[in-house]
Motif scaffolding. Structure first.
Motif, short mmCIF file in Angstrom:
data_model
loop_
_atom_site.label_atom_id
_atom_site.label_comp_id
_atom_site.label_asym_id
_atom_site.label_seq_id
_atom_site.Cartn_x
_atom_site.Cartn_y
_atom_site.Cartn_z
N GLY A 1 4.63 1.64 -0.46
CA GLY A 1 4.57 0.95 -1.76
C GLY A 1 3.88 1.81 -2.80
N ASP A 2 3.44 1.18 -3.90
CA ASP A 2 2.77 1.99 -4.92
C ASP A 2 1.41 1.40 -5.32
N THR A 3 0.86 0.56 -4.46
CA THR A 3 -0.47 0.01 -4.77
C THR A 3 -1.54 0.85 -4.09
N ILE A 4 -2.55 1.20 -4.89
CA ILE A 4 -3.65 2.01 -4.35
C ILE A 4 -4.64 1.09 -3.65
N ALA B 1 0.82 -1.21 0.00
CA ALA B 1 0.00 0.00 0.00
C ALA B 1 0.86 1.26 0.00
N GLU B 2 0.32 2.32 -0.60
CA GLU B 2 1.03 3.60 -0.62
C GLU B 2 1.34 4.05 0.81
#
Ligand code: GTP
Ligand code: MG
Length: 371
Positions: free
Chosen positions: A216-219, A211-212
């Motif tokens: 991380g860079d997953t919405i 998760a952001e």
């Protein structure tokens, strides 16, 4: 004919036309994208890619692509994103779509279980269209999920916050990754007292989705499909992510796309739900759909209204085909009915032959016969 264009050959080899042109150049031949190549040249190129001409070119349903010639990209316009909703059984995919569409699809489903791919288009408050595909979460429907992932621009993976990551959640993630589409996680059922979104985030890190909020860079969007909470933010994220993809198509050309589902209806004959992916499909269009052909007799939109045409990213139900195509088949519109019939009949015949000989591979020679 005994030749293929550079674009056609590139498609068959699964390469970019520019790459094939470069190869040709290195072999001492100047070629353009629409240039016809003779058999010797094709064999040379195939050898370059270590593709055995006799063995390795596989009959696949994407063959219809060769009838969709490359066109000037400057004619392309923005098109709505196609978003597939995937996830484990009962995690709330159909309820989410109901909520988005303000309807009640789940109420009409046998046992509340989705057994087909539903296709719908919605228009948000800013007049932005989004096309949604609902997929089944039941373990039995792997191919449908894989198909859904293939035609989509973006995958929403619904995970129930009270249940966490389950087998079909993981399967859905793998389909989306294989299809190389961006993933948005909708953490659903947040209204439940037992909801534990942190656990969902934790479990998903194990599958490479961080998760952001955790660097991380997953919405991740927390929602309740039941109460409607968070759905506006989810749609906002969908539009944001799809804008990055600069999704384009040319509505002025003949249509191409994919069969979402198809069946034989007692009254109407062959009925197919198509997703138009480029161009505009019109009533009266001569069309080849998988190994079937015909003229588009009538079109019905996802809301059950009669339609005269369907542009890029639009799902539409059509009648007028000579037979029932298969879900996942590609379709292409032709200029005239005669060619459509020829191509359709040839494809049907060769599909039969392949079936009979139980062979899935063809030689380059009978590949030419199919064209
Ligand atoms: P399949 O299509 O069979 O994979 O299921 P699905 O993911 O489409 O689930 P569906 O939308 O049919 O919902 C399953 C059950 O969960 C239904 O009883 C819904 O009412 C319930 N449900 C869905 N979303 C929510 C939610 O946000 N909160 C609560 N409390 N219940 C929900
Ligand atoms: Mg469902």
């Amino acid at each position: 004919s005994e030749s293929l264009t550079v674009a056609e050959l590139a498609k068959k080899l699964g390469r970019e036309p520019s790459e094939v042109i470069k190869k040709l150049f290195m072999l001492g031949a100047m070629a353009t994208i629409n240039q016809e190549l003779d058999k010797d040249t094709i064999e040379l190129i195939c050898a370059e890619y270590e593709v055995e001409v006799e063995e390795e070119i596989i009959v696949d349903k994407t063959d219809l692509e060769v009838y969709f010639e490359p066109e000037d990209e400057n004619l392309n316009q923005e098109r709505p994103p196609v978003v597939t909703i995937m996830g484990h059984v009962d995690h709330g995919k159909t309820t989410l779509l109901d909520s988005i569409r303000h309807t009640k699809v789940t109420a009409g489903e046998a046992g509340g279980i989705t057994q087909h791919i539903g296709a719908y288009q919605v228009v948000d408050d800013n007049d932005k269209k989004i096309t949604f595909l609902d997929t089944p979460g039941h373990a039995a429907f792997t191919t449908m999920r894989a198909r859904g992932a293939k035609v989509t621009d973006l995958a929403i993976i619904v995970v129930a916050a009270d249940d966490g990551v389950m087998p079909q959640t993981v399967e859905a993630i793998n389909h989306a990754k294989a299809a190389e589409v961006p993933i948005i996680i909708a953490v659903n059922k947040m209204d439940k007292p037992s909801a534990n979104p942190d656990r969902v985030m934790q479990e998903l890190t194990e599958h490479g989705l961080v998760a952001e909020a955790w660097g991380g860079d997953t919405i991740f969007v927390p929602i309740s499909a039941l109460t409607g909470d968070g759905i506006d933010s989810l749609l906002e994220m969908v539009l944001l992510v799809s804008e990055v993809g600069e999704l384009k198509a040319n509505p002025a050309r003949r249509a191409i796309g994919t069969v979402i589902e198809a069946e034989l209806d007692k009254g109407r004959g062959s009925v197919a739900t198509l997703l138009v992916q480029d161009g505009t499909l019109k009533v009266g269009d001569p069309i080849v759909v998988g190994n079937t052909f015909g003229r588009v007799r009538a079109m019905v939109s996802d809301t059950g209204r009669r339609a005269k045409e369907a542009g890029p990213s639009t799902p539409v139900e059509i009648t007028g085909l000579n037979d029932v195509p298969q879900a996942g088949d590609r379709f292409v519109v032709f200029e005239d009915e005669k060619t459509a019939r020829q191509v359709g009949e040839t494809r049907a015949t060769s599909a039969l032959q392949v079936q009979r000989s139980e062979k899935t591979r063809v030689t380059l020679d009978n590949l030419f016969d199919q064209l």
